[in-house]
Design an enzyme around this catalytic site. Structure first.
Site, PDB file in Angstrom:
ATOM      1  N   ALA A  30      67.727  27.766  34.610  1.00 41.64           N
ATOM      2  CA  ALA A  30      67.270  29.085  35.651  1.00 41.64           C
ATOM      3  C   ALA A  30      66.294  29.665  36.610  1.00 41.64           C
ATOM      4  CB  ALA A  30      66.565  29.314  34.428  1.00 41.64           C
ATOM      5  N   HIS A  81      58.998  33.829  37.832  1.00 36.93           N
ATOM      6  CA  HIS A  81      58.181  32.940  37.051  1.00 36.93           C
ATOM      7  C   HIS A  81      58.404  32.458  35.638  1.00 36.93           C
ATOM      8  CE1 HIS A  81      54.382  33.655  34.624  1.00 36.93           C
ATOM      9  NE2 HIS A  81      54.964  33.218  33.591  1.00 36.93           N
TER      10      HIS A  81
HETATM   11  C1  GAR Z   1      58.204  27.499  39.984  1.00 41.53           C
HETATM   12  O1  GAR Z   1      58.211  26.866  37.975  1.00 41.53           O
HETATM   13  C2  GAR Z   1      57.444  28.799  39.738  1.00 41.53           C
HETATM   14  O2  GAR Z   1      58.635  29.433  38.371  1.00 41.53           O
HETATM   15  C3  GAR Z   1      56.136  28.571  39.437  1.00 41.53           C
HETATM   16  O3  GAR Z   1      55.560  27.058  40.071  1.00 41.53           O
HETATM   17  C4  GAR Z   1      56.850  26.210  40.300  1.00 41.53           C
HETATM   18  C5  GAR Z   1      56.784  26.595  41.651  1.00 41.53           C
HETATM   19  O4  GAR Z   1      57.299  24.982  41.780  1.00 41.53           O
HETATM   20  N1  GAR Z   1      55.653  29.997  39.482  1.00 41.53           N
HETATM   21  C6  GAR Z   1      54.340  30.064  38.611  1.00 41.53           C
HETATM   22  O5  GAR Z   1      54.177  30.272  37.600  1.00 41.53           O
HETATM   23  C7  GAR Z   1      54.315  31.536  39.155  1.00 41.53           C
HETATM   24  N2  GAR Z   1      53.051  32.372  38.948  1.00 41.53           N
HETATM   25  P1  GAR Z   1      58.640  25.112  43.089  1.00 41.53           P
HETATM   26  O6  GAR Z   1      57.056  24.579  44.074  1.00 41.53           O
HETATM   27  O7  GAR Z   1      59.019  23.265  42.852  1.00 41.53           O
HETATM   28  O8  GAR Z   1      58.988  26.196  43.432  1.00 41.53           O
END
Ligand code: GAR
Length: 203
Positions: free
Chosen positions: A184, A114
């Site tokens: 992070a 998260h």
């Molecule tokens: C990431 O920032 C992840 O932490 C967030 O969505 C993004 C996905 O990016 N997740 C949430 O907000 C879950 N509550 P990615 O598809 O490039 O990994």
């Protein structure tokens, strides 16, 4: 003699940069106790699918929209997890809700990343860019990322790892999101996956 590894499934919905971090850290050996055996995407258009294909990892699409009920959606997912013998589920930008009836079947076997320091900016409605918009609107000077176990409470499971990231003057949700990912998420998610995979091997 082949070394036993925890069998991992990664659930995605979009760009899949966290999936990519996991793939890269598996190659470089940061993840050595587990192996990504399956990627499940909630969207057929997710770029994450291309990343899985490029890495030679089987990828299945299970769309919530194409299922009549949540039960049907989760049943499809569970049958794939059983087929691949999955022992650990990693939610990496997975934008669908999983019900208590699903999460309770995998206690301490589902982890989520998260993009904030839980308990700030988390829970229902806080996902993706919305989290960074909320952090900027509040005016916090430090944010970060959290990897936690998933239970029936949205973003409420036990915390495994956190890492703080400073907010800069003039940040937009997009620049902050990128800094949180690079400094992070992409670091602690693979570390946490290795930690939990190693613990599961001892069970
Ligand atoms: C990431 O920032 C992840 O932490 C967030 O969505 C993004 C996905 O990016 N997740 C949430 O907000 C879950 N509550 P990615 O598809 O490039 O990994």
């Amino acid at each position: 003699m082949s070394e036993r590894k925890t069998k991992i499934a990664v659930f995605v919905s979009g760009g899949g940069t966290n999936l990519q971090a996991l793939i890269d850290k598996q190659k470089s050996g940061v993840i050595s106790s587990g192996e990504i055996k399956l990627v499940i995407s909630s969207s057929k258009d997710a770029y994450a699918i291309k990343r899985a294909e490029k890495a030679g990892i089987p990828c299945e699409v299970v769309s919530r929209k194409e299922c009549d009920t949540q039960q049907e959606f989760e049943k499809k997912i569970r049958s794939l997890l059983d087929e691949y013998g999955i022992e650990l589920i990693v939610l990496a930008g997975f934008m669908c809700i999983l019900s208590e009836s699903f999460t309770s079947k995998y206690p301490k076997r589902i982890v989520n990343v998260h993009p904030s320091l839980i308990p700030s900016f988390c829970g229902k409605g806080y996902y993706g860019l919305k989290v960074h918009e909320a952090a900027l609107a509040y005016g916090v000077k430090v944010t970060g990322a959290t990897v936690h176990f998933v239970n029936e409470i949205p973003d409420g499971g036990e915390i495994i790892m956190q890492k703080a990231v400073e907010v800069s003057d003039g940040d937009t949700p997009e620049t902050l999101q990128k800094r949180v990912m690079v400094n992070a998420e992409w670091i602690i998610l693979p570390q946490a996956v290795e930690k939990v995979s190693a613990q599961l091997l001892e069970k």
